[in-house]
Structures are given as C-alpha cells and as structure tokens.
Design an enzyme around this catalytic site. Structure first.
Site, mmCIF file in Angstrom:
data_model
loop_
_atom_site.group_PDB
_atom_site.id
_atom_site.type_symbol
_atom_site.label_atom_id
_atom_site.label_comp_id
_atom_site.label_asym_id
_atom_site.label_seq_id
_atom_site.Cartn_x
_atom_site.Cartn_y
_atom_site.Cartn_z
ATOM 1 N N CYS A 1 0.830 -1.211 0.000
ATOM 2 C CA CYS A 1 0.000 0.000 0.000
ATOM 3 C C CYS A 1 0.858 1.251 0.000
ATOM 4 O O CYS A 1 0.461 2.285 -0.540
ATOM 5 C CB CYS A 1 -0.927 -0.006 1.215
ATOM 6 S SG CYS A 1 -2.183 -1.292 1.167
ATOM 7 N N CYS B 1 13.966 5.835 -8.049
ATOM 8 C CA CYS B 1 12.577 5.421 -7.789
ATOM 9 C C CYS B 1 12.252 5.769 -6.336
ATOM 10 O O CYS B 1 12.888 6.649 -5.752
ATOM 11 C CB CYS B 1 12.374 3.935 -8.070
ATOM 12 S SG CYS B 1 13.294 2.833 -6.982
#
Length: 467
Positions: free
Chosen positions: A223, A420
């Site tokens: 999540c 990233c």
C-alpha cells in the site's frame, strides 16, 4: 477469588473447537448479552441459538491493518466470545486514513494492543488475546490451532499461502481478503474443513486450489508503493466479518458427516465457492463502484496442499518446507546491480553541486501521484509500469530503446541516472535500458541511485515530502 484468564492464550492442544463451541450450549444469555445483541438476534436465521454459537466461538484475525480493523470491529460487536489478533507492527500516522481501529493518540503503540483498546471500548464482553508478532512457519500451528475460524487480513502472498496451508492441516475454515488501490477481493476457503486427499465430491478448495501460482514479483507492491483507498479496504474487511459471522452462527464450519455405506453420493453441504471482486471508480462521477462474483472450482485433485498425495505436513512447514518467500519470489532490498552501476543519493547530489553532471538525464520511475509531491530538480517522470510496457512492446514489435525516454530528455547520449521510491524499481529499470541497448555496448553510463527518494530524504534533503 477466581483467577482472570480473559487475555491469556489457551495452551496448545486444549479443546478450542468442541461440539459445544460449534453448536451453542445450554446456558442462558445474560441480561447484558440480551440488551447488547437483541437487534442481531431477531434477524431471521440468527435467534438465540445462533447468538450462543457466536459467544462460544473463537476467531483469529491475522493482521490488524486496513482489513483487520473493520473486520475486528464487527466480529467484536457481534459477540464472538474470543477474538485473537496477530500483528507485529506498530501504529503509524499513514495508517490512520484506513485503519479505523487505531487513533492518533496511539501512534507508536503495537497494533494489536491499539486495536484491542478500541474493541474493548466497543464491546467489553468478549475475551481479546493479543499476539504482538508476525505469523511465521514456526509459530503458525501453535496460534491457529486454538481457534474455530481464521480471518486472513494480511497484505502479502507468502503469508496468505502459509495461512491457507495451516488451515488445511489443522482443519480450520478460512475467510480471506485482499485489497490494493481501488479494488478488493474476498473468498471463503476450506469451509467446511475436509481432510487432505479427500477430493471425490464437491469439497471446498484451499487458497492454492484457487491461486496455483503467486503473482509475479514485479506486481507485488505494498500500500505504501501503490496506495489504497480507505473505503475499499474497509468494504472488504466488513464483508469478511459478515462471512465469518454467518459461518459460525449457522455452524457451517462443522466438517461434513462421514459417508455411510449406503450413501450414493457425498454430502454437499457447502455453497459454490465464489470470489467476490469489488472495484471503486475514483475518477467517475456516475456508478462509483461495482461488484462481481466469479464462480471458483472445488478442491483440485493435484493441489499441493489438500490434494491426493499431498506431502504437506506440520513438521515440514515448521522446518522450512515449503519455503514460502522463495515460492512467492518476494522482492528484497539486496542490490542486484554491480557497484559501478550504482551511486548513493549523497554522492549524486555532491557531484551535481560540483558541476560534474551538467549533461545527464535523471529518470524518476515513481508513479505520477508520487512524483507530483516533489522531485529532484531536472528529473523527468516515466513510471516504472510504463517502462516495462514500453520495453515489452519494443522487444516484441521492434523499435528503438530511446522510445522509452520522454521527449524532454532529448536525443542525447548523456549519462542516465535512474531513481525510484526505495531503490528497487530503479535497478530493474537500469537492467531494462541496458537490455534494449541504450548503454551503447557499455559506452554510455546508466546508473541507479541507491535507496531512491527515501535515501534522498535521509541523506540529502530532510524536508523532502517522501510519500
């Protein structure tokens, strides 16, 4: 004075799932119980007997997060007699938009303790048993064996397979759910429980029967990486509680009776297994959600866990066979690139400040929602998923690897630095770019910024809004 054992786990091997627990008992409801559960008991199909079954049932909730919190609230509110909760994490601020059993005042507290505090305020009558640890192959049997029904409210495939395998071995019904971003799914497994190897007839499947292979590692995002809508995971947790209450109140978790010699066919006292899929359309003002129910098959004859000739055993699981993380190819934080193809966030920043990187391309592979909160100056955004899709299309249909780079990066042969969120996707991106020939046979430098934007916040800019 009688000793209070309300929150003490019962010893392994005790009769946690007796006929009395499954079918209700002869005792009468107390005045407190009648007052508290009256609106539930007058629902057709529940009644006093159904309520007594709930009071004498033991439910284990594995995971005290987005699924576990709403599930636990309705399990406790319904009057399940004993509620065990397993979770090794602590409450964080980012949990609170969806994990409704926690509170700002309990940030930093163990999730099991926080959730039990909330549940006691809701209903003090059940016994609550905390397990402030992660479920492992070594402790799973000890914990799961003490309960009548198991609720999988976890968020990673390896633990889901472990829980299902233990439910097969220990004969426990399992209500499993999962949720990510804007969708969720729910399925009831191994209900009623059936011994391993019994495959003739319409017997309930286990998790492996329905999901023979885990999702690819590249799709296993948390999540924290992909995001999650609170109402979506809440809907799935509430649905889990509904299925568990229904099973326990009606005694559907009792195994089927043995076949008599004169029975022509096995008894089939279970419904067609169904995978419920819920989708929440955040971008549409009309029809904001949808439900789909997919019929699933029954127990598979060649299932590794419950099929004929299964070699799965409690002793094997505890000894590390199967290896769940290896089976699911769980991504790790270990670097897969050689040292010369990596640079720390601090070293990149220092080189840029010294003017040594005046001509270079900085590729940020986070999703656009992450990128919108902030980025390193000069970065261009190409989400990791798009990198993979474009790379696959180029390898299939032909084309230039330069097509992956955005227009604003230009058609230069300048070095490429890739960043990233946490340093995993960027490594794979570097490998893909090299595979497509963008390194010009090693002449062009393509480098991963180790640790991603998390390292940038820790080592370069503490004010950066790391999401």
């Amino acid at each position: 004075m009688e000793e209070d054992t309300r929150d003490r786990p019962i010893p392994s091997g005790t009769a946690a799932s007796t006929p009395a627990a499954q079918n209700g008992c002869s005792r009468q409801l107390t005045d407190d119980e009648v007052d508290r559960y009256s609106r539930q008991m007058i629902v057709p199909g529940m009644g006093k007997e159904g309520q007594l079954r709930l009071i004498n049932s033991r439910v284990l909730i594995i995971g005290a997060g987005g699924l576990g919190c709403p599930a636990a609230q309705y399990i406790a509110g319904a009057g399940i007699g004993t509620v065990g909760i397993v979770d090794g994490d602590v409450v964080e601020t980012s949990n609170l938009h969806r994990q409704v059993g926690h509170a700002t005042s309990r940030i930093g507290m163990k999730k099991v303790e926080s959730l039990i505090t909330h549940l006691r305020g809701l209903n003090p009558l059940p016994s609550y048993i905390p397990y402030p640890t992660h479920l492992t192959p070594q402790n799973a049997a000890e914990i799961i064996s003490q309960y009548d029904l198991i609720m999988d409210c976890t968020d990673n495939p390896a633990t889901r397979y472990l829980i299902s395998d233990m439910c097969v071995l220990l004969g426990k019904p399992l209500v499993s759910a999962a949720s990510i971003q804007k969708s969720g799914q729910l399925i009831v497994l191994n209900c009623p429980p059936t011994p391993q190897g019994l495959v003739d007839g319409n017997y309930a499947p286990c998790y492996r029967c329905c999901f023979r292979k885990p999702p690819p590692p590249s799709s296993m995002v948390s999540c924290g990486e992909a995001g999650i809508m609170g109402p979506v995971v809440g809907m799935m947790g509430v649905a889990q509680a509904g299925e568990a209450i229904k099973i326990l109140a009606s005694a559907l978790h009792i195994p089927p009776r043995p076949l008599a010699d004169d029975d022509a066919t096995p008894e089939r006292n279970l419904r067609q297994p169904t995978l419920l899929i819920y989708t929440y359309d955040l971008e549409s003002a009309v029809g904001p959600y949808s439900f789909r129910a997919l019929r699933m098959g029954g127990r598979r004859r060649n299932c590794f866990a419950c099929g004929e000739g299964s070699t799965l055993t409690l002793e094997g699981v505890q000894a590390g066979s199967p290896n769940y993380e290896q089976f699911c190819s769980m991504p790790t934080s270990r670097a897969s690139l050689p040292q010369e193809e990596r640079i720390t966030a601090a070293a990149y920043h220092a080189a840029k400040e010294r003017g040594e990187l005046s001509e270079h391309i900085l590729l940020d592979t986070r999703e656009k929602e992450h990128f919108s909160f902030g980025s390193i100056e000069g970065a261009v955004n190409v989400p990791f998923g798009k990198v993979l899709m474009k790379a696959a299309a180029i390898m299939r249909d032909g084309g230039s690897g330069r097509d992956i780079l955005p227009v604003e990066a230009g058609d230069r042969d300048a070095p490429i630095f890739v960043v990233c969120r946490t340093g995993l996707d960027s490594q794979e991106t570097v490998e893909k770019l090299k595979e497509l020939g963008l390194d010009d046979g090693g002449k062009r430098k393509i480098v991963d910024i180790a640790g991603g934007m998390r390292a940038w916040k820790q080592d370069v800019d503490p004010s950066f809004p790391f999401i």
